[in-house]
Motif scaffolding. Structure first.
Motif, PDB file in Angstrom:
ATOM      1  N   VAL A 255      54.220  34.020  35.741  1.00 44.73           N
ATOM      2  CA  VAL A 255      54.459  32.582  35.814  1.00 44.73           C
ATOM      3  C   VAL A 255      55.600  32.378  36.802  1.00 44.73           C
ATOM      4  CG1 VAL A 255      55.126  30.514  34.519  1.00 44.73           C
ATOM      5  CG2 VAL A 255      53.747  32.286  33.406  1.00 44.73           C
ATOM      6  N   ASP A 256      55.317  31.608  37.865  1.00 39.58           N
ATOM      7  CA  ASP A 256      56.320  31.339  38.900  1.00 39.58           C
ATOM      8  C   ASP A 256      56.306  29.840  39.173  1.00 39.58           C
ATOM      9  OD1 ASP A 256      58.104  31.369  41.008  1.00 39.58           O
ATOM     10  OD2 ASP A 256      56.745  32.385  42.401  1.00 39.58           O
ATOM     11  N   GLY A 257      57.144  29.099  38.446  1.00 39.06           N
ATOM     12  CA  GLY A 257      57.129  27.645  38.570  1.00 39.06           C
ATOM     13  C   GLY A 257      55.790  27.115  38.086  1.00 39.06           C
ATOM     14  N   ARG A 258      55.065  26.426  38.979  1.00 40.66           N
ATOM     15  CA  ARG A 258      53.752  25.873  38.624  1.00 40.66           C
ATOM     16  C   ARG A 258      52.620  26.885  38.824  1.00 40.66           C
ATOM     17  NH1 ARG A 258      51.598  21.515  41.325  1.00 40.66           N
ATOM     18  NH2 ARG A 258      52.277  22.420  43.283  1.00 40.66           N
ATOM     19  N   LYS A 259      52.910  28.014  39.437  1.00 41.82           N
ATOM     20  CA  LYS A 259      51.883  29.015  39.771  1.00 41.82           C
ATOM     21  C   LYS A 259      51.685  30.003  38.621  1.00 41.82           C
ATOM     22  CE  LYS A 259      51.810  32.771  42.844  1.00 41.82           C
ATOM     23  NZ  LYS A 259      52.199  33.350  44.121  1.00 41.82           N
ATOM     24  N   LEU A 260      50.440  30.151  38.196  1.00 47.51           N
ATOM     25  CA  LEU A 260      50.070  31.054  37.106  1.00 47.51           C
ATOM     26  C   LEU A 260      49.146  32.130  37.661  1.00 47.51           C
ATOM     27  CD1 LEU A 260      49.068  28.297  34.505  1.00 47.51           C
ATOM     28  CD2 LEU A 260      51.341  29.308  34.880  1.00 47.51           C
ATOM     29  N   THR A 261      49.428  33.394  37.353  1.00 46.65           N
ATOM     30  CA  THR A 261      48.599  34.491  37.840  1.00 46.65           C
ATOM     31  C   THR A 261      47.980  35.218  36.657  1.00 46.65           C
ATOM     32  OG1 THR A 261      50.058  34.744  39.748  1.00 46.65           O
ATOM     33  CG2 THR A 261      48.561  36.567  39.279  1.00 46.65           C
ATOM     34  N   PHE A 262      46.687  35.488  36.778  1.00 40.27           N
ATOM     35  CA  PHE A 262      45.910  36.114  35.708  1.00 40.27           C
ATOM     36  C   PHE A 262      45.243  37.393  36.204  1.00 40.27           C
ATOM     37  CE2 PHE A 262      45.901  31.589  35.110  1.00 40.27           C
ATOM     38  CZ  PHE A 262      46.091  31.404  33.750  1.00 40.27           C
ATOM     39  N   GLU A 263      45.093  38.347  35.313  1.00 41.48           N
ATOM     40  CA  GLU A 263      44.200  39.492  35.497  1.00 41.48           C
ATOM     41  C   GLU A 263      43.038  39.229  34.545  1.00 41.48           C
ATOM     42  OE1 GLU A 263      44.409  42.012  37.619  1.00 41.48           O
ATOM     43  OE2 GLU A 263      46.413  41.559  38.369  1.00 41.48           O
ATOM     44  N   ILE A 264      41.813  39.375  35.061  1.00 41.80           N
ATOM     45  CA  ILE A 264      40.638  39.032  34.256  1.00 41.80           C
ATOM     46  C   ILE A 264      39.640  40.183  34.312  1.00 41.80           C
ATOM     47  CG2 ILE A 264      38.800  37.344  33.863  1.00 41.80           C
ATOM     48  CD1 ILE A 264      40.484  35.366  35.573  1.00 41.80           C
ATOM     49  N   GLU A 265      39.051  40.465  33.164  1.00 43.28           N
ATOM     50  CA  GLU A 265      38.013  41.488  33.085  1.00 43.28           C
ATOM     51  C   GLU A 265      36.762  40.869  32.484  1.00 43.28           C
ATOM     52  OE1 GLU A 265      38.788  45.739  31.920  1.00 43.28           O
ATOM     53  OE2 GLU A 265      37.619  45.095  30.160  1.00 43.28           O
ATOM     54  N   ALA A 266      35.599  41.243  33.026  1.00 42.60           N
ATOM     55  CA  ALA A 266      34.315  40.805  32.477  1.00 42.60           C
ATOM     56  C   ALA A 266      33.531  42.036  32.042  1.00 42.60           C
ATOM     57  CB  ALA A 266      33.527  40.011  33.508  1.00 42.60           C
ATOM     58  N   ARG A 267      32.877  41.922  30.889  1.00 44.22           N
ATOM     59  CA  ARG A 267      32.094  43.030  30.337  1.00 44.22           C
ATOM     60  C   ARG A 267      30.785  42.496  29.778  1.00 44.22           C
ATOM     61  NH1 ARG A 267      35.289  47.428  29.768  1.00 44.22           N
ATOM     62  NH2 ARG A 267      33.742  48.498  28.514  1.00 44.22           N
ATOM     63  N   ASP A 268      29.759  43.328  29.830  1.00 43.98           N
ATOM     64  CA  ASP A 268      28.568  43.044  29.041  1.00 43.98           C
ATOM     65  C   ASP A 268      28.607  44.021  27.858  1.00 43.98           C
ATOM     66  OD1 ASP A 268      27.465  45.524  29.944  1.00 43.98           O
ATOM     67  OD2 ASP A 268      26.232  44.533  31.468  1.00 43.98           O
ATOM     68  N   SER A 269      27.556  44.094  27.071  1.00 40.24           N
ATOM     69  CA  SER A 269      27.599  44.950  25.888  1.00 40.24           C
ATOM     70  C   SER A 269      27.567  46.438  26.221  1.00 40.24           C
ATOM     71  CB  SER A 269      26.447  44.605  24.944  1.00 40.24           C
ATOM     72  OG  SER A 269      25.209  44.792  25.614  1.00 40.24           O
ATOM     73  N   LYS A 270      27.314  46.772  27.478  1.00 36.52           N
ATOM     74  CA  LYS A 270      27.210  48.177  27.877  1.00 36.52           C
ATOM     75  C   LYS A 270      28.433  48.695  28.632  1.00 36.52           C
ATOM     76  CE  LYS A 270      22.893  48.314  26.513  1.00 36.52           C
ATOM     77  NZ  LYS A 270      22.470  49.005  25.323  1.00 36.52           N
ATOM     78  N   GLU A 271      29.064  47.819  29.467  1.00 32.80           N
ATOM     79  CA  GLU A 271      30.120  48.315  30.344  1.00 32.80           C
ATOM     80  C   GLU A 271      30.916  47.171  30.971  1.00 32.80           C
ATOM     81  OE1 GLU A 271      28.311  50.225  33.813  1.00 32.80           O
ATOM     82  OE2 GLU A 271      26.672  48.768  33.703  1.00 32.80           O
ATOM     83  N   LYS A 272      32.005  47.557  31.623  1.00 35.42           N
ATOM     84  CA  LYS A 272      32.772  46.610  32.432  1.00 35.42           C
ATOM     85  C   LYS A 272      31.915  46.268  33.647  1.00 35.42           C
ATOM     86  CE  LYS A 272      37.049  46.363  35.103  1.00 35.42           C
ATOM     87  NZ  LYS A 272      38.308  47.070  35.436  1.00 35.42           N
ATOM     88  N   ILE A 273      31.826  44.954  33.938  1.00 34.30           N
ATOM     89  CA  ILE A 273      30.999  44.541  35.078  1.00 34.30           C
ATOM     90  C   ILE A 273      31.809  43.907  36.204  1.00 34.30           C
ATOM     91  CG2 ILE A 273      28.955  44.240  33.641  1.00 34.30           C
ATOM     92  CD1 ILE A 273      29.448  41.121  34.115  1.00 34.30           C
ATOM     93  N   GLY A 274      33.073  43.558  35.933  1.00 43.47           N
ATOM     94  CA  GLY A 274      33.853  42.941  36.985  1.00 43.47           C
ATOM     95  C   GLY A 274      35.305  42.767  36.601  1.00 43.47           C
ATOM     96  N   ALA A 275      36.113  42.512  37.644  1.00 39.40           N
ATOM     97  CA  ALA A 275      37.545  42.280  37.453  1.00 39.40           C
ATOM     98  C   ALA A 275      38.016  41.293  38.505  1.00 39.40           C
ATOM     99  CB  ALA A 275      38.318  43.595  37.562  1.00 39.40           C
ATOM    100  N   ALA A 276      39.109  40.609  38.203  1.00 35.25           N
ATOM    101  CA  ALA A 276      39.641  39.635  39.153  1.00 35.25           C
ATOM    102  C   ALA A 276      41.136  39.466  38.975  1.00 35.25           C
ATOM    103  CB  ALA A 276      38.957  38.276  38.975  1.00 35.25           C
ATOM    104  N   ARG A 277      41.758  39.037  40.047  1.00 38.80           N
ATOM    105  CA  ARG A 277      43.129  38.522  40.024  1.00 38.80           C
ATOM    106  C   ARG A 277      42.984  37.067  40.434  1.00 38.80           C
ATOM    107  NH1 ARG A 277      48.081  40.610  39.426  1.00 38.80           N
ATOM    108  NH2 ARG A 277      49.826  39.566  40.415  1.00 38.80           N
ATOM    109  N   HIS A 278      43.481  36.179  39.610  1.00 45.52           N
ATOM    110  CA  HIS A 278      43.211  34.748  39.770  1.00 45.52           C
ATOM    111  C   HIS A 278      44.518  33.964  39.710  1.00 45.52           C
ATOM    112  CE1 HIS A 278      41.305  30.900  39.388  1.00 45.52           C
ATOM    113  NE2 HIS A 278      41.488  30.778  38.090  1.00 45.52           N
ATOM    114  N   THR A 279      44.660  32.990  40.603  1.00 44.48           N
ATOM    115  CA  THR A 279      45.834  32.127  40.626  1.00 44.48           C
ATOM    116  C   THR A 279      45.417  30.694  40.331  1.00 44.48           C
ATOM    117  OG1 THR A 279      46.841  33.525  42.311  1.00 44.48           O
ATOM    118  CG2 THR A 279      47.784  31.326  42.014  1.00 44.48           C
ATOM    119  N   ARG A 280      46.166  30.054  39.453  1.00 45.46           N
ATOM    120  CA  ARG A 280      45.989  28.643  39.131  1.00 45.46           C
ATOM    121  C   ARG A 280      47.333  27.952  39.322  1.00 45.46           C
ATOM    122  NH1 ARG A 280      41.172  27.864  37.000  1.00 45.46           N
ATOM    123  NH2 ARG A 280      41.626  25.801  36.187  1.00 45.46           N
TER     124      ARG A 280
END
Length: 138
Positions: free
Chosen positions: A96-121
């Motif tokens: 968290v930097d003032g109004r800037k929020l940074t996220f690490e995100i992971e997506a999975r299905d029932s079998k495995e990890k399918i994706g990852a992201a670094r996201h700023t809002r």
């Protein structure tokens, strides 16, 4: 956000998590969204789910009249998922930097990890932002 930032909410701290899930339908697959010809969960659909997880992490903690807007995402989509499986995304607020929020995100299905992201809002005054957008239509 620290309490010394004008309009900031002291409850947005690194470590918060948010979740979102969806079951893959044909409408969420690559041919339907224009991102390919194979009937698998589309990258644009995964990005939308990842953003939904980030919103679920912080939106309910913002001060009245505030909203968050996605401004950047760096994403990898590493495995395909067929129609019928559920996809789960988990967003963790990492900075968290003032109004800037940074996220690490992971997506999975029932079998495995399918994706990852670094996201700023960024946190905005919702009414002021809506007024700016409305002025574009005038």
């Amino acid at each position: 956000m620290n309490s010394s930032t004008p309009g900031a909410s002291p409850v947005l701290t690194p470590g918060l998590t948010g979740h979102a899930e969806v079951r893959v339908t044909e409408a969420l697959c690559a041919p339907a969204v224009g991102s390919g010809a194979i009937m698998v969960y589309a990258t644009p659909s995964m990005v939308a789910l990842m953003e939904a997880a980030a919103v679920a992490c912080v939106e309910h903690r913002l001060a009245p009249g505030q909203a968050s807007l996605g401004v950047q995402i760096e994403v990898s989509h590493t495995a395909g998922t067929p129609v019928g499986l559920a996809i789960y995304a988990t967003a963790t607020l990492v900075a968290v930097d003032g109004r800037k929020l940074t996220f690490e995100i992971e997506a999975r299905d029932s079998k495995e990890k399918i994706g990852a992201a670094r996201h700023t809002r960024v946190v905005v005054d919702a009414e002021r932002f809506k007024a700016r957008i409305a002025s574009k239509s005038a």
